[in-house]
Write a protein that holds these residues in place. Structure first.
Motif, short mmCIF file in Angstrom:
data_model
loop_
_atom_site.label_atom_id
_atom_site.label_comp_id
_atom_site.label_asym_id
_atom_site.label_seq_id
_atom_site.Cartn_x
_atom_site.Cartn_y
_atom_site.Cartn_z
N UNK A 194 0.74 -1.21 -0.02
CA UNK A 194 -0.17 -0.05 0.08
C UNK A 194 0.85 1.20 0.10
N UNK A 195 1.98 1.23 0.73
CA UNK A 195 2.70 2.43 0.76
C UNK A 195 3.24 2.71 -0.46
N UNK A 196 3.55 1.76 -1.43
CA UNK A 196 4.29 1.84 -2.51
C UNK A 196 3.44 2.36 -3.79
N UNK A 223 -5.25 3.35 6.15
CA UNK A 223 -5.28 4.14 7.32
C UNK A 223 -5.57 5.53 7.01
N UNK A 224 -6.49 6.42 7.76
CA UNK A 224 -6.50 7.84 7.66
C UNK A 224 -5.58 8.68 7.54
N UNK A 225 -4.44 8.38 8.50
CA UNK A 225 -3.45 9.34 8.45
C UNK A 225 -2.56 9.29 7.02
N UNK A 226 -2.61 8.05 6.59
CA UNK A 226 -1.79 7.63 5.35
C UNK A 226 -2.84 8.24 4.14
N UNK A 227 -3.61 8.37 3.97
CA UNK A 227 -4.47 9.10 2.95
C UNK A 227 -4.53 10.67 2.90
N UNK A 228 -4.70 11.44 4.14
CA UNK A 228 -4.31 12.58 4.51
C UNK A 228 -2.86 13.05 4.39
#
Length: 110
Positions: free
Chosen positions: A7-9, A42-47
């Motif tokens: 997902x990070x990538x 995760x929320x923080x990842x999207x924002x």
């Protein structure tokens, strides 16, 4: 397999792809990503991704008043974002094709 690293990538690409169809605010974008199958996002990842893409000049923003709470900050793809989506999409498709070949034993020489 833990999809966190995957997902990070690909989160930048996923967010750009979601915004191709329609502008959106943070929670809406997260909801669309989850509905598309990225439930673990995760929320923080999207924002954080939205801020990073905006700072990179790939998104524009505008504010829409809301009668149900605080104003909503919408994100939209601009020309640079569409170009990045096209380039990243080509890279992803080539990579996915290579992985499909490897997993199907088509790309592994004996």
């Amino acid at each position: 397999m833990d999809t966190t690293q995957l997902l990070k990538g690909v989160l930048d690409l996923a967010v750009l792809a979601v915004l191709r169809a329609e502008d959106g605010y943070g929670y809406d974008i997260m909801r669309r990503l989850r509905a598309a199958g990225l439930e673990e996002i995760g929320d923080a990842s999207v924002y954080g991704t939205l801020r990073r893409l905006f700072n990179a000049g790939l998104l524009t923003t505008y504010v829409v008043p809301s009668e149900e709470g605080p104003h909503r900050k919408y994100y939209a793809l601009n020309a640079a974002g569409r170009d990045q989506l096209d380039r990243s999409g080509k890279v992803w498709r080539a990579f996915a094709s290579t992985m499909d070949s490897l997993l199907d034993d088509r790309g592994v020489a004996a």
